[in-house]
Design an enzyme around this catalytic site. Structure first.
Site, PDB file in Angstrom:
ATOM      1  CG  HIS A  39      42.744  42.757  33.886  1.00  0.00           C
ATOM      2  ND1 HIS A  39      42.945  41.572  33.203  1.00  0.00           N
ATOM      3  CD2 HIS A  39      41.866  42.460  34.881  1.00  0.00           C
ATOM      4  CE1 HIS A  39      42.260  40.611  33.779  1.00  0.00           C
ATOM      5  NE2 HIS A  39      41.563  41.122  34.795  1.00  0.00           N
ATOM      6  CB  SER A  49      42.342  39.374  39.445  1.00  0.00           C
ATOM      7  OG  SER A  49      41.138  39.655  40.149  1.00  0.00           O
ATOM      8  CD  GLN A 102      28.967  37.078  38.129  1.00  0.00           C
ATOM      9  OE1 GLN A 102      28.393  37.073  37.039  1.00  0.00           O
ATOM     10  NE2 GLN A 102      30.258  36.837  38.235  1.00  0.00           N
ATOM     11  CG  HIS A 161      39.096  41.618  30.981  1.00  0.00           C
ATOM     12  ND1 HIS A 161      39.490  42.339  32.078  1.00  0.00           N
ATOM     13  CD2 HIS A 161      38.137  40.774  31.407  1.00  0.00           C
ATOM     14  CE1 HIS A 161      38.788  41.946  33.134  1.00  0.00           C
ATOM     15  NE2 HIS A 161      37.960  40.999  32.763  1.00  0.00           N
ATOM     16  CD  GLN A 204      33.186  32.598  34.981  1.00  0.00           C
ATOM     17  OE1 GLN A 204      32.621  33.194  35.879  1.00  0.00           O
ATOM     18  NE2 GLN A 204      33.950  33.221  34.101  1.00  0.00           N
ATOM     19  CG  MET A 230      31.533  40.724  35.733  1.00  0.00           C
ATOM     20  SD  MET A 230      30.891  40.322  37.352  1.00  0.00           S
ATOM     21  CE  MET A 230      32.375  40.175  38.294  1.00  0.00           C
ATOM     22  N   GLY A 231      33.842  44.219  33.212  1.00  0.00           N
ATOM     23  CA  GLY A 231      34.520  45.496  33.081  1.00  0.00           C
ATOM     24  C   GLY A 231      35.792  45.556  33.911  1.00  0.00           C
ATOM     25  CD  GLN A 243      41.831  26.886  31.920  1.00  0.00           C
ATOM     26  OE1 GLN A 243      41.170  26.815  30.875  1.00  0.00           O
ATOM     27  NE2 GLN A 243      41.639  26.080  32.953  1.00  0.00           N
ATOM     28  CE  LYS A 244      42.142  35.937  37.907  1.00  0.00           C
ATOM     29  NZ  LYS A 244      41.267  35.571  38.982  1.00  0.00           N
TER      30      LYS A 244
END
Ligand code: PAF
Length: 283
Positions: free
Chosen positions: A33, A191, A60, A36, A159, A29-30, A154-155
């Site tokens: 960090h 995050s 979502q 990603h 999901q 979702m941009g 994995q965070k």
């Protein structure tokens, strides 16, 4: 290359498929960090071509959640993703993804709804409809990119488990690769929502990883009684913390554990300065 339309992605994918190239997709979702970045690096290592999607997915988010204020940093995201070797950064508008003027509700849109058992717990309890929105957009991204591999952190453990279930149940021809949580030196899990925290908030947020590490240390010393392990959390919590859950579940099935063992995933969600943070650890 930055592209905004499904058509442009499909054209490139068609060329790549003709050449027999292996394609990876990193849905995001941009506000990218280092977490990603680790996904993109892994994708570049494993695949011939990599598509990073940057899309703050409206379906979502609940009505009182942070969709409007979610950080949007497309220019920096493109620079980072391209710098790491991504071939396409796909940044569609909501209209491009869901059709112009489409009412984003499951009265009008075909949704992918994961089973109740998987969504009626942990984050799904307070974020009703969240995982329907995630599965729907991820399924669309898989269909648009025709990727061979999908890379997820994995965070967001619940999901990832739900997406694996979706891929398995719907025979989606893709392999999902889960990548380890990336943390600051302090232990704070990276995050995009950490951006909402001030210095004090960041200090208070350390309680999440401290609770998880302490539980793991107690487990490693031989404590496997879940109530006893949960008890250890309370010494880390202050009035700065609003604990939403601390749960012990099977790492693959999300079933509640009666006793902790090596397949136990411990997950925590807690609000700090009104920001909802999550973290987890495998025992
Ligand atoms: O994990 C996220 O950032 C999102 O849930 C995802 C997978 C990109 C879907 O919008």
């Amino acid at each position: 290359m930055l592209v905004h339309t499904i058509k442009d992605v499909r054209e490139k994918v068609k060329e790549w498929k003709k050449e027999g190239l292996v394609i990876g997709v990193v849905p995001t979702m941009g506000a990218l960090h280092d977490g990603h970045a680790s996904l993109i690096k892994k994708a570049v290592e494993k695949c011939d071509r990599v598509i990073v999607s940057v899309f703050v997915n409206p379906i979502q988010f609940g009505p009182s959640e942070d969709y409007d204020k979610y950080p949007r940093t497309l220019e920096a995201d493109v620079k980072l993703a391209e710098g790491l070797g991504a071939d396409i950064i796909f940044a569609p508008t909501p209209d491009e993804m869901y059709g112009e003027g489409q009412r984003l509700s499951n009265d009008t849109l075909t949704y992918v709804a994961p089973p109740f058992f998987y969504v009626n717990k942990l984050c799904g309890k307070s974020r009703v409809g969240h995982f329907d929105g995630v599965c729907t957009v991820v399924m669309k991204l898989f269909n648009i990119t025709q990727a061979d591999y999908g890379f997820f952190g994995q965070k967001d453990a619940q999901q990832l488990i739900i997406l694996r279930k979706m891929v398995n149940d719907l025979n989606v021809p893709i392999e999902l690769i889960g990548c380890p949580i990336v943390r600051e030196d302090s232990g704070l899990a990276l995050s995009s929502r950490n951006k909402y925290l001030d210095e004090q908030g960041k200090k208070d947020a350390l309680a999440l990883s401290m609770i998880l590490n302490n539980i793991k240390a107690c487990y490693d010393k031989g404590v496997n009684n879940i109530s006893a392990l949960k008890e250890t959390a309370f010494s880390f919590l202050t009035e700065a913390h609003e604990l939403e859950y601390l749960e012990f579940v099977d790492k693959d099935t999300l079933e509640d554990k009666e006793t902790a063992d090596n397949n136990t995933l411990v997950l925590i969600a807690c609000r700090v300065q009104g920001v909802r943070l999550i973290d987890n650890i495998l025992l």
